[in-house]
Design a protein around this motif. Structure first.
Motif, PDB file in Angstrom:
ATOM      1  N   HIS A 153       0.859  -1.184   0.000  1.00  0.00           N
ATOM      2  CA  HIS A 153       0.000   0.000   0.000  1.00  0.00           C
ATOM      3  C   HIS A 153       0.895   1.233   0.000  1.00  0.00           C
ATOM      4  CE1 HIS A 153      -3.574  -2.369   0.772  1.00  0.00           C
ATOM      5  NE2 HIS A 153      -2.846  -3.073   1.622  1.00  0.00           N
ATOM      6  N   GLY A 154       0.593   2.179  -0.884  1.00  0.00           N
ATOM      7  CA  GLY A 154       1.379   3.398  -0.980  1.00  0.00           C
ATOM      8  C   GLY A 154       2.358   3.392  -2.127  1.00  0.00           C
ATOM      9  N   ALA A 155       2.288   2.363  -2.979  1.00  0.00           N
ATOM     10  CA  ALA A 155       3.183   2.283  -4.133  1.00  0.00           C
ATOM     11  C   ALA A 155       2.482   1.520  -5.241  1.00  0.00           C
ATOM     12  CB  ALA A 155       4.489   1.586  -3.752  1.00  0.00           C
ATOM     13  N   GLU A 158       4.345   0.645 -12.945  1.00  0.00           N
ATOM     14  CA  GLU A 158       4.142   1.164 -14.296  1.00  0.00           C
ATOM     15  C   GLU A 158       3.610   0.026 -15.166  1.00  0.00           C
ATOM     16  OE1 GLU A 158       4.664   4.363 -15.136  1.00  0.00           O
ATOM     17  OE2 GLU A 158       5.277   4.785 -13.074  1.00  0.00           O
ATOM     18  N   ALA A 159       3.037   0.358 -16.308  1.00  0.00           N
ATOM     19  CA  ALA A 159       2.421  -0.644 -17.190  1.00  0.00           C
ATOM     20  C   ALA A 159       3.409  -1.747 -17.591  1.00  0.00           C
ATOM     21  CB  ALA A 159       1.851   0.037 -18.430  1.00  0.00           C
ATOM     22  N   GLU A 160       4.640  -1.374 -17.938  1.00  0.00           N
ATOM     23  CA  GLU A 160       5.639  -2.363 -18.352  1.00  0.00           C
ATOM     24  C   GLU A 160       5.998  -3.303 -17.202  1.00  0.00           C
ATOM     25  OE1 GLU A 160      10.338  -2.300 -19.342  1.00  0.00           O
ATOM     26  OE2 GLU A 160       9.143  -0.827 -20.428  1.00  0.00           O
ATOM     27  N   VAL A 178      -3.707  -3.921  -9.376  1.00  0.00           N
ATOM     28  CA  VAL A 178      -3.117  -2.621  -9.067  1.00  0.00           C
ATOM     29  C   VAL A 178      -4.267  -1.625  -9.021  1.00  0.00           C
ATOM     30  CG1 VAL A 178      -1.538  -0.818  -9.846  1.00  0.00           C
ATOM     31  CG2 VAL A 178      -0.976  -3.216 -10.247  1.00  0.00           C
ATOM     32  N   THR A 179      -4.299  -0.830  -7.955  1.00  0.00           N
ATOM     33  CA  THR A 179      -5.354   0.176  -7.846  1.00  0.00           C
ATOM     34  C   THR A 179      -4.740   1.559  -7.890  1.00  0.00           C
ATOM     35  OG1 THR A 179      -5.273   0.263  -5.434  1.00  0.00           O
ATOM     36  CG2 THR A 179      -6.753  -1.368  -6.429  1.00  0.00           C
ATOM     37  N   ALA A 180      -5.586   2.554  -8.027  1.00  0.00           N
ATOM     38  CA  ALA A 180      -5.129   3.937  -8.144  1.00  0.00           C
ATOM     39  C   ALA A 180      -4.756   4.543  -6.797  1.00  0.00           C
ATOM     40  CB  ALA A 180      -6.213   4.773  -8.818  1.00  0.00           C
TER      41      ALA A 180
END
Length: 192
Positions: A153-155, A158-160, A178-180
């Motif tokens: 939580h807190g990190a 990236e897509a790759e 992965v959440t925002a």
């Protein structure tokens, strides 16, 4: 070839390319620079010119950085701390080295299958490496109900990174989210 097998192959190829790039751009360049600097120092010594010691010192520092690069790269390939002391100790090392403030809220005490432990380690290493000095994160890796659940939580990723690590998690029959917020959660079956 099935889509999962294809993803694993693509992920594996991408990882090999990344390792090759890191070797070329990191350790190899440092070794070339150190060799050049030592050659210059050798000429200065032979000609009695001043500044040879400074060049030797510079090359020594470059070689030390090269050793660090190679250790980091080797840790990416297979972290020695996993083989020697298990995932719990490896988590403590990752948290200690991470930039920012990272709290380890839970860790699995049981012995884990090697592919599960390596995948969890690489996931945590990648996510925590993306932190900066002011960031705060919470990490846990707990085995329950036949799977290892890794949460950060807190990190984020990236897509790759998500594609590469998600492919690895999925190859073991697991899932990753992965959440925002940002947060990352992976569940990896222990029976791999």
């Amino acid at each position: 070839m099935g889509s999962l097998a294809r993803r694993v192959l693509v992920t594996s190829d991408a990882e090999r390319k990344r390792l090759e790039r890191e070797l070329h751009d990191g350790a190899q360049q440092r070794l070339v620079a150190a060799t050049t600097t030592l050659g210059l120092a050798q000429r200065r010594l032979a000609d009695g010119e001043p500044g040879a010691q400074e060049l030797v010192d510079e090359a020594t520092m470059e070689l030390k950085r090269c050793v660090e690069d190679l250790r980091d790269l080797a840790r990416d390939i297979y972290p020695a701390v996993l083989a020697e002391r298990g995932l719990g100790s490896a988590l403590h090392d990752l948290v200690r080295r991470a930039p920012g403030t990272v709290e380890l809220t839970g860790e699995s005490e049981e012995s884990l299958p090697e592919p599960v432990a390596v995948t969890a380690y690489l996931l945590l290493d990648e996510v925590l490496a993306g932190l900066t000095d002011g960031d705060e994160a919470r990490v846990s890796a707990l085995a329950a109900d036949g799977e290892l659940v890794v949460e950060i939580h807190g990190a984020g990723l990236e897509a790759e990174q998500l594609e590469r690590l998600g492919g690895r998690v999925q190859a073991l029959g697991g899932r990753i989210e992965v959440t925002a917020e940002p947060s990352v959660r992976a569940a990896i079956p222990l029976d791999t």
